[in-house]
Design an enzyme around this catalytic site. Structure first.
Site, PDB file in Angstrom:
ATOM      1  N   GLU A 161      90.931   6.356  72.489  1.00  0.00           N
ATOM      2  CA  GLU A 161      90.724   7.045  72.879  1.00  0.00           C
ATOM      3  C   GLU A 161      89.861   6.893  74.035  1.00  0.00           C
ATOM      4  O   GLU A 161      89.548   7.507  75.451  1.00  0.00           O
ATOM      5  CB  GLU A 161      90.035   8.540  71.932  1.00  0.00           C
ATOM      6  N   ASP A 345     104.028   7.509  70.762  1.00  0.00           N
ATOM      7  CA  ASP A 345     104.561   7.846  72.229  1.00  0.00           C
ATOM      8  C   ASP A 345     104.552   6.529  73.321  1.00  0.00           C
ATOM      9  O   ASP A 345     105.063   5.731  73.538  1.00  0.00           O
ATOM     10  CB  ASP A 345     104.392   8.652  72.413  1.00  0.00           C
ATOM     11  N   GLU A 439     102.255  22.866  69.166  1.00  0.00           N
ATOM     12  CA  GLU A 439     102.029  21.141  68.465  1.00  0.00           C
ATOM     13  C   GLU A 439     102.932  21.095  68.150  1.00  0.00           C
ATOM     14  O   GLU A 439     103.950  19.634  68.069  1.00  0.00           O
ATOM     15  CB  GLU A 439     101.107  21.401  67.753  1.00  0.00           C
ATOM     16  N   GLU A 460     102.489  16.700  78.441  1.00  0.00           N
ATOM     17  CA  GLU A 460     103.786  16.152  78.826  1.00  0.00           C
ATOM     18  C   GLU A 460     106.016  16.702  79.123  1.00  0.00           C
ATOM     19  O   GLU A 460     105.539  15.854  79.805  1.00  0.00           O
ATOM     20  CB  GLU A 460     103.659  16.076  76.940  1.00  0.00           C
TER      21      GLU A 460
END
Length: 860
Positions: A161, A345, A439, A460
């Site tokens: 992050e 991902d 989600e 996304e």
């Protein structure tokens, strides 16, 4: 009479030959012009309407960003993120990726690093707001180093992050600020005098556009301050690889080159958390690689590349699949189930984009087999994606997660457009159903996940929609983008900004605006409605008035970073290729069979199955000698295309026959038409957005006296069967919705019961605490009362006896050895020297005071 009529006829013929003389010839000419130019005019009007609408929505998205950005600046700055409902702030950098056990390590003194401001830099630049972009850089240059120095001590952060948000944001802001002079001064430390030469191209510094977005009236040149901050912060993140001297001892037990998932910015890696995910390991290459290219310090790029290569070497070599969680010390898999969603991902994304950015063939050799494995094991023929066990390839977790939705955009970049379209349609249908991207969505049951039901403003789907539109120029993706924009305004906009939604079904709002909403979600929606090129940024040369362009790559956080050729840059034929990123993307598509490779002389080419034009210049040719699997796929596609063409011809023929025969009592097909878009949008939200996979069925009447009773009965049965089928489907949908509502109600009751139990427990704890406080107060009162009574009693006895109640006297005699007396006081000696009365004690037999004879200096 006859002569007159002939003369009139000859006169009119002469007029017609001149066209403009006779009024009816003018009408004829006008009709011909209208008929001849009708199609072109219609197409021109459609294009103008599309551009006009796109411009309006670009302005709408820009106003959404300004609303969100001003909310952050007003209510949260310089904290990390905004809580828009309560109009407050949260310093969340240390909380990202943390679990309940990590809360005890949160630093209470931490007051934020202006994370949302850093994440907004690239979006401000893309939207052309140079004023706020410049002011933000000026504030960061002045205040951010001091905030970092004050907060970094003993601050634990998630490496993934912190890298994509803070480091990526600083680097992107730096390259977008531009300004060669300041950059050259900074880079001279790394490259020496070579950096001052004309042949040392600015792409080595990474500025996008010679002039850049930094426009300060007092000092127009950007001084490279963000790069210095990025390097300082990057050095702290580099400790996750155990680079400091204290940690080098541990290299004896660490068997991998993988970074720890958490790092203490002051002390180094957090070793009590040795497990990390595949995405976190791979998602360092772009930011660390850029930092190395900008500073000349090779450690960052080398460590990031070693980590990606290391984790790829631990795949199952038969399936080419990875797990999701791995121990960085032992290299053993903790969770062997992987996918393209959470924990996996951006590994696939960065394997591709690292090749696009740096041109390093090793990244290409990772991505190509990884992509093939994804499409073989994770992708299903329906268009959905599942997870799979890395060693067997068996399916796991039949669900659509929010993080999976970036994949169609990645596919569009490399030319796998048809399968990207299919998956995107399914994902968009889920958005239309709920007005957002939940989600987790359970595919088989067509319901939301029991706990992860909310929408966290994730980008996304917007990202994939933008990339697919740039690849295909299909206006359906503009329509999808407009749906997303309107739903965001409807469900997430609040006076303080934009907030997350806790439940996609009830639309219950949360109170959090993540920083990536500013850096990704709104940026991709804005770019969808503009003519922005996804691999280039246009600028202007400072030395001349000619336009220039720099090629860029988007990070997983939506930040723009420059693509590189060779640094230090030496201009030659091999290193001066225009559109290098697009050419590298095409090379990936060639390796995977989505593009044609033309050999020298144009030999060994064969035709490919016809596909729609995708806007990326895909040619319908392939090279001979490709593998059998690719040839089989192509042949299958060709057969499908032929079958579809034959079926369409048959339908056209059937329509013509029905028109001639006036057939009734049967069903006919009505084709989908994209031109009905405006009409679709006029209906209720959720209706008309999904594009049907098959033409819809329309029932027409069956009452016709000209038909025989048998024919009418047959038509009636057909109609009844179709209606029964539709009713059955409706009942199933209603049943599922009722079950979902029932499940939701049960969960609500369960939550209420838990809340009630929690409240009762809290009341009991409160009563117990109050009882303890009362008991303590009573005890204090009793002690005070006893003390007062003792004081009153002491006043009533002779002074000579009062010393017996002195605490210091009693403690002194308790520590001495002697014989117990009736006075409960131990006398140290029967006779000894003294200077004051208290030193003499009492007579243990008489309980009377012994006094100190000052002349003798002894007790008597």
């Amino acid at each position: 009479m006859t002569t007159t009529r002939k003369r009139r006829g000859r006169g009119n013929d002469g007029k017609c030959r001149r066209f403009f003389v006779s009024w009816w010839c003018r009408v004829l000419l006008l009709l011909l012009l209208l008929l001849g130019g009708g199609v072109a005019a219609e197409e021109e009007n459609d294009e103008e309407a599309k551009q006009r609408r796109s411009k309006l929505y670009a302005l709408k998205v820009k106003s959404m960003f300004e609303h969100a950005f001003e909310g952050y600046k007003t209510f949260a700055f310089p904290a990390d993120e905004l809580k828009p409902v309560s109009k407050s702030k949260t310093n969340s950098l240390q909380e990202l990726g943390a679990n309940a056990q990590d809360q005890k390590h949160f630093k209470k003194e931490y007051d934020g690093l202006a994370m949302s401001l850093i994440e907004s830099l690239s979006t401000l630049a893309v939207m052309g707001n140079s004023t706020k972009f410049t002011k933000s850089i000026d504030w960061l240059s002045k205040h951010w180093p001091e905030r970092l120095e004050r907060n970094y001590k003993d601050l634990r952060v998630n490496v993934f992050e912190a890298n994509i948000r803070i480091l990526g944001g600083l680097l992107s802001g730096h390259v977008l600020a531009g300004g060669n002079e300041g950059l050259r001064k900074w880079s001279k430390e790394m490259y020496g005098e070579a950096s001052m030469s004309a042949s040392f191209n600015s792409v080595c510094f990474g500025n996008v556009g010679e002039e850049g977005m930094y426009k300060n009236g007092e000092r127009r040149e950007y001084d490279g301050s963000l790069l210095r901050m990025a390097r300082t912060f990057g050095e702290m993140l580099l400790k996750s690889f155990e680079e400091d001297d204290v940690n080098k001892v541990n290299r004896k037990v660490k068997k991998t080159k993988l970074p720890y998932g958490w790092v203490n910015l002051e002390h180094g890696p957090v070793r009590e958390k040795p497990n990390t995910n595949v995405a976190a390991i791979g998602t360092l290459a772009l930011e660390f690689g850029t930092l190395s290219r900008l500073t000349g310090d090779k450690r960052f790029e080398e460590k990031a590349k070693e980590a990606m290569v290391d984790v790829w070497s631990r795949r199952n070599v038969r399936t080419n699949l990875l797990g999701s969680i791995i121990n960085v010390e032992t290299g053993k898999w903790i969770d062997s189930v992987g996918g393209i969603g959470a924990n996996g991902d951006s590994f696939h994304e960065y394997a591709l984009k690292s090749y696009l950015m740096f041109g390093d063939e090793e990244y290409l050799e990772i991505f190509v087999p990884a992509y093939k494995a994804v499409m073989r094991y994770y992708h299903k023929s329906s268009g959905w994606f599942t997870d799979a066990e890395m060693n067997t390839g068996d399916d796991r977790h039949h669900q659509l997660t929010a993080l999976q939705k970036f994949w169609p955009g990645l596919q569009a970049m490399i030319g796998d457009v048809d399968r990207a379209r299919s998956s995107h349609t399914l994902m968009m249908n889920v958005w239309v159903k709920y007005g957002m991207s939940p989600e987790r969505y359970m595919i088989a049951d067509d319901v939301l996940h029991s706990t992860e039901r909310g929408y966290h403003l994730r980008p996304e789907l917007s990202e994939s929609t933008s990339f697919l539109y740039k690849a295909t120029q299909d206006k359906r993706y503009l329509r999808d983008g407009r749906i997303i924009v309107e739903d965001l305004i409807k469900h997430s906009k609040v006076p303080g900004g934009f907030t997350n939604v806790d439940d996609a079904l009830t639309k219950e709002k949360g109170d959090h605006m993540p920083s990536y909403f500013l850096s990704e979600t709104l940026k991709y929606l804005y770019l969808l409605f503009t003519d922005f090129q996804f691999f280039k940024v246009d600028g202007w040369s400072r030395d001349s008035q000619t336009p220039t362009s720099k090629e860029i790559v988007f990070t997983t956080e939506g930040h723009l970073l420059p693509a590189y050729r060779t640094c230090p840059y030496i201009q030659d034929e091999s290193n001066n290729v225009e559109n290098v990123v697009e050419k590298r993307a095409r090379e990936v598509g060639i390796r995977l069979g989505f593009f044609a490779k033309t050999k020298k002389g144009g030999e060994n080419l064969e035709k490919r199955a016809p596909v729609e034009s995708d806007g990326w210049g895909i040619v319908n040719q392939i090279e001979q000698g490709e593998d059998d699997a690719t040839q089989t796929v192509l042949k299958t596609l060709a057969k499908i295309a032929e079958a579809n063409s034959a079926r369409e011809e048959k339908r056209v023929k059937q329509r013509e026959e029905r028109k001639l025969m006036g057939a009734e009592g049967e069903y006919e097909w009505s084709d989908w038409d994209d031109d009905d878009e405006d009409e679709q949008e006029g209906g209720e939200k959720g209706e008309g957005h999904a594009i049907p996979d098959e033409p819809e069925v329309r029932i027409i009447g069956s009452d016709d006296d000209s038909k025989s009773p048998e024919e009418r009965e047959k038509a009636r049965k057909i109609r009844d069967a179709i209606l029964n089928h539709i009713e059955e489907q409706q009942r199933e949908v209603l049943k599922k919705r009722e079950e979902e509502q029932k499940l939701l109600e049960e969960q609500r009751l369960e939550q209420e019961q838990k809340a009630q139990e929690k409240e009762e427990k809290r009341k009991l704890q409160t009563e117990k605490r109050q009882e303890q406080e009362l008991r303590f107060q009573r005890q204090q009162l009793q002690e005070q009362k006893a003390k007062l009574e003792m004081e009153e009693y002491q006043k009533s006895v002779p002074y000579s006896h009062q010393f017996l109640y002195r605490a210091d006297v009693r403690e002194r005699f308790k520590k001495t050895k002697g014989t117990d007396s009736a006075c409960h006081v131990l006398d140290e000696n029967t006779d000894h020297s003294c200077t004051m009365i208290l030193e003499c004690g009492v007579n243990p037999t008489l309980c009377s005071q012994r006094v100190c004879d000052s002349s003798l200096g002894s007790c008597v």
